[in-house]
Write an enzyme that holds these catalytic residues in place. Structure first.
Site, PDB file in Angstrom:
ATOM      1  N   ASP A  21       0.862  -1.176   0.000  1.00 35.11           N
ATOM      2  CA  ASP A  21       0.000   0.000   0.000  1.00 35.11           C
ATOM      3  C   ASP A  21       0.908   1.239   0.000  1.00 35.11           C
ATOM      4  O   ASP A  21       2.134   1.142   0.133  1.00 35.11           O
ATOM      5  CB  ASP A  21      -0.970  -0.012   1.185  1.00 35.11           C
ATOM      6  CG  ASP A  21      -2.216   0.832   0.897  1.00 35.11           C
ATOM      7  OD1 ASP A  21      -2.166   1.683  -0.013  1.00 35.11           O
ATOM      8  OD2 ASP A  21      -3.232   0.667   1.590  1.00 35.11           O
ATOM      9  N   TRP A  22       0.286   2.388  -0.134  1.00 29.07           N
ATOM     10  CA  TRP A  22       1.015   3.657  -0.268  1.00 29.07           C
ATOM     11  C   TRP A  22       2.004   3.832   0.915  1.00 29.07           C
ATOM     12  O   TRP A  22       1.573   3.998   2.050  1.00 29.07           O
ATOM     13  CB  TRP A  22      -0.011   4.785  -0.295  1.00 29.07           C
ATOM     14  CG  TRP A  22       0.519   6.156  -0.542  1.00 29.07           C
ATOM     15  CD1 TRP A  22       1.248   6.911   0.322  1.00 29.07           C
ATOM     16  CD2 TRP A  22       0.332   6.943  -1.715  1.00 29.07           C
ATOM     17  NE1 TRP A  22       1.537   8.121  -0.244  1.00 29.07           N
ATOM     18  CE2 TRP A  22       0.977   8.170  -1.504  1.00 29.07           C
ATOM     19  CE3 TRP A  22      -0.313   6.745  -2.945  1.00 29.07           C
ATOM     20  CZ2 TRP A  22       0.988   9.192  -2.454  1.00 29.07           C
ATOM     21  CZ3 TRP A  22      -0.307   7.764  -3.884  1.00 29.07           C
ATOM     22  CH2 TRP A  22       0.348   8.960  -3.635  1.00 29.07           C
TER      23      TRP A  22
END
Ligand code: BGC
Length: 739
Positions: A281-282
């Site tokens: 994820d980011w």
């Protein structure tokens, strides 16, 4: 991925399912992957593991990076021209010409916005959801997107968590079925087709169990719960052929999910046989420093890759440190190779080497009439009728004047919901517009009352009251604006925000019949407004076509069929509240829970222990009777099955559709089992007076769970079974599973 026979047998044993053929390695692709890999330098390999967020400009620096093969993917890669321009550099100017893969959050539609996923899930309609995902993919692909960061298949039992909006609710069985439908829809017939986008099942895993419902928070999930509740939807997505997965932000049992070799390597790769790639994820690789399992970015890179994350989103731990880690002998190059192969495999499967560019002239299908019709259909099926005293709904289209009141009646951006990157408010038809066009402008009085859901200014109340007084009926649109739902939008209080309860009270005081329509991203505790209302329709955020869907429903051109996919609490103090809980040693007695002096029951002394509205609940404009529960046999063996059937009759005056649900309970097992578990559902259409026998086949393997030895097996013994309109009612029977 090469799997040993032993692994394959182990997986079949654990999961009792046929191996997912769609993920079987294609020898031709494997050969191409191997050949390309053999030509790559270490730096080029690492480049394939780096995903950048496109910042809107192709600078010299960025072009150089792409030319050097240092970028494998972009998210948010700009408009089609930008995408093709970036791709041209990758394909025509880099040494090996490896195409970029473009990802984007196409969560519930592209330009045509469908209901938020929790709203879609209330349709209990995998076919329709598959079609909607197909439309989203077609639109996104026509704009050069190869890969969507969806479906979000996190199980959520806590509506304080804003991201409950993005998933399919609290149940693993239903979520699995809908997750598979979304994957099929996004990826289409063949991933290599021009109108297919690669799916990304997220967030792996356990993200929805954030403590206190606070986003990004720690999760503690015992392995059995992880496997029984949080993993099945990922398993279903992988079986449906999901090309990629996203590792989650959360700390899972002390090990961040984005560096968790147990979930990513043992479960996902070995047991589920996943051979696509995992993107972080980011910044979730770098965030392992904040979690406190990595001292610096180098260690984060090491633990991320060792943990099994192939591609790093946005941050530069892999870019800056993997090469040194390999050169210093701290990680073997073969580990990098493995991840590169996973990424290249998906790029080949997607057909990017054959078709790296998207032709602007071709296939722009945004907002096609068929797409909007489908958006309306899914929005309609996602609406849940929670209350309808004296059949106040449907309203008559010729019943006089209607006052449309509330901050969400005419708020196009809000009805689209969270995670709308490409949908536009100007495309949305609001409830006010749709009701006006249905009834004629002169029959509709409109007063916002409050400008937004959080507005504290009561100065619009007087006008709202005047509108109510001058009308024959009031339709009150309350709820949450989109900006307070979704990621990072956890709420400790989940009532109607701002002054909405007061607005409802003022309007309800006029004595006019009030229909309450709630548009929200989560289950709210809104009883103060719901109690005096004659009817309540829970609409979630229904997307572009919210208006026509809601107007048709309110005025009887459509039938409510939606059922809740998450339990609604009475108060936040009950959280988490979900239907498939364990019984406890002192279960509550529905007859006596109210007696405060009885102290040996698992209950509250100050509030009903039950949810306000249970999982699976939803009313219709007609009524249904359930009777004649029949089991084909009182018992069956471990390799057998049973047919459970019941007759459902439409006892009302209108045609209607009912979603019939099948639940079971394992009464005595090696470990405690939930008081109810959904095992099937079917939609039946019935004319007034019509009866239909609804049949479910329950196999022994449907009764399997992770037992005291962590094996996935069904155990002989007695079971209860229900054929039911929701998780709190139904016809109950019993059978035995024998050796
Ligand atoms: C979210 C993901 C999303 C990603 C890329 C993150 O903040 O958790 O769900 O796909 O951003 O936009």
């Amino acid at each position: 991925m090469k799997r040993s026979l032993l692994q394959l047998l182990t997986s079949l044993f654990f999961f009792g399912c046929v191996w997912n053929l769609s993920a079987a390695p294609d020898p031709e692709i494997e050969a191409r992957v191997g050949k390309l890999l053999s030509k790559m330098t270490l730096e080029e390999k690492i480049g394939q593991l780096c995903q950048m967020n496109f910042e809107g400009r192709i600078t010299d620096d960025l072009a150089k990076r792409i030319r050097n093969g240092e970028v494998g993917s972009f998210l948010n890669a700009g408009n089609l021209d930008a995408k093709n321009a970036l791709q041209r550099i990758a394909v025509r100017e880099s040494r090996l010409g490896i195409p970029l893969i473009y990802g984007r959050d196409v969560i519930h539609g592209y330009r045509t916005v469908f209901p938020i996923p929790i709203g879609q899930s209330c349709s209990w309609n995998p076919d329709l959801i598959e079609k909607a995902s197909r439309v989203a993919a077609t639109e996104a692909a026509s704009d050069g997107i190869h890969w969507t960061f969806a479906p979000m298949v996190d199980i959520a039992r806590d509506p304080r968590w804003g991201r409950i909006a993005e998933g399919c609710g609290e149940d693993p069985f239903l979520t699995s079925s809908l997750a598979a439908a979304m994957v099929r829809g996004f990826q289409g017939r063949r991933l290599s087709d021009a109108d297919a986008v690669a799916a990304c099942a997220k967030h792996y895993v356990g993200y929805g169990a954030a403590e206190g419902g606070r986003d990004y928070n720690t999760t503690w999930i015992p392995e059995r719960l992880l496997r029984d509740v949080y993993l099945p939807s990922f398993h279903a997505a992988v079986d449906a052929g999901a090309a990629t997965l996203m590792s989650a932000f959360n700390n899972l049992n002390g090990v961040p999910a984005s560096g968790n070799a147990f979930t990513l390597r043992q479960v996902l790769r070995k047991e589920l046989g996943f051979d696509g790639f995992v993107v972080s994820d980011w910044a979730s690789i770098q965030e392992m420093i904040n979690h406190g399992t990595c001292a610096d970015e180098a260690e984060a890179a090491k633990k991320g890759l060792e943990g099994g994350v192939d591609m790093e989103m946005v941050t530069d731990c892999y870019r800056n440190h993997l090469a040194n880690l390999v050169r210093e002998g701290k990680i073997p190059e073969s580990l990098v190779d493995e991840s590169v192969k996973n990424v290249l495999r998906v790029k080949f499967r997607k057909g990017l080497f054959e078709r790296p560019f998207t032709d602007a002239a071709k296939g722009k299908t945004l907002l096609a009439a068929g797409h909007l019709a489908l958006a309306k259909q899914l929005a309609t099926q996602g609406l849940v009728l929670l209350k309808n005293e004296k059949n106040a709904l449907p309203l008559s289209p010729t019943g006089g004047k209607v006052a449309v009141i509330g901050p969400l009646a005419d708020s196009p951006a809000d009805q689209l919901g969270c995670w709308v990157m490409d949908g536009r408010p100007e495309d949305a038809v609001t409830p006010l517009a749709a009701i006006r066009s249905l009834l004629g402008k002169d029959n509709v009085l409109f007063a916002q009352g409050l400008r937004t859901s959080r507005d504290e200014d009561r100065s619009g109340f007087a006008e709202a009251v005047r509108a109510a007084e001058s009308a024959d009926a009031v339709i009150l649109f309350l709820g949450e604006e989109a900006a307070i739902t979704g990621e990072a939008k956890s709420r400790a209080f989940i009532g109607l925000p701002g002054r909405q309860e007061e607005l409802a009270a003022e309007v309800e005081k006029t004595g006019k019949p009030v229909v309450l329509v709630v548009m929200a991203g989560r289950p709210l505790t809104f009883d103060a407004a719901a109690e005096p209302a004659s009817s309540v329709l829970y609409a979630w955020h229904p997307g572009t076509m919210a208006g026509p869907a809601i107007a048709d429903m309110l005025f009887g051109k459509a039938q409510p069929t939606g059922k809740l996919t998450v339990s609604f609490p009475r108060t936040v103090g009950q959280l988490p509240v979900y239907y498939n809980f364990m019984n406890t040693g002192r279960p509550v007695n529905p007859e006596t829970w109210i007696v405060p002096s009885i102290f040996d029951q698992s209950k509250y002394i100050d509030v009903d222990y039950r949810p306000q509205y249970p999982f699976g609940f939803g009313l219709s404009y007609t009524t249904f009777r359930y009777d004649r529960l029949t089991l084909s046999s009182p018992e069956f063996g471990l390799d057998g099955s049973i047919t459970v059937s019941a007759t459902v009759t439409n006892t009302g005056k209108r045609a209607g559709e009912e979603i019939v649900q099948l639940y079971i309970r394992d009464l005595a097992a090696s470990v405690t089992r939930p008081v109810k578990e959904l095992k099937g559902f079917k939609r039946v259409s019935l004319d007034p007076g019509e009866s239909r026998t609804v049949e479910f086949i329950l196999k022994a393997s449907d009764l399997a769970f992770w037992n005291d030895r962590m094996e996935f097996k069904a155990e002989p013994g007695r079971f209860h079974v229900w054929v039911a309109p929701n998780s709190a009612e139904g016809l109950k029977g019993e059978f035995s599973l024998t050796e």
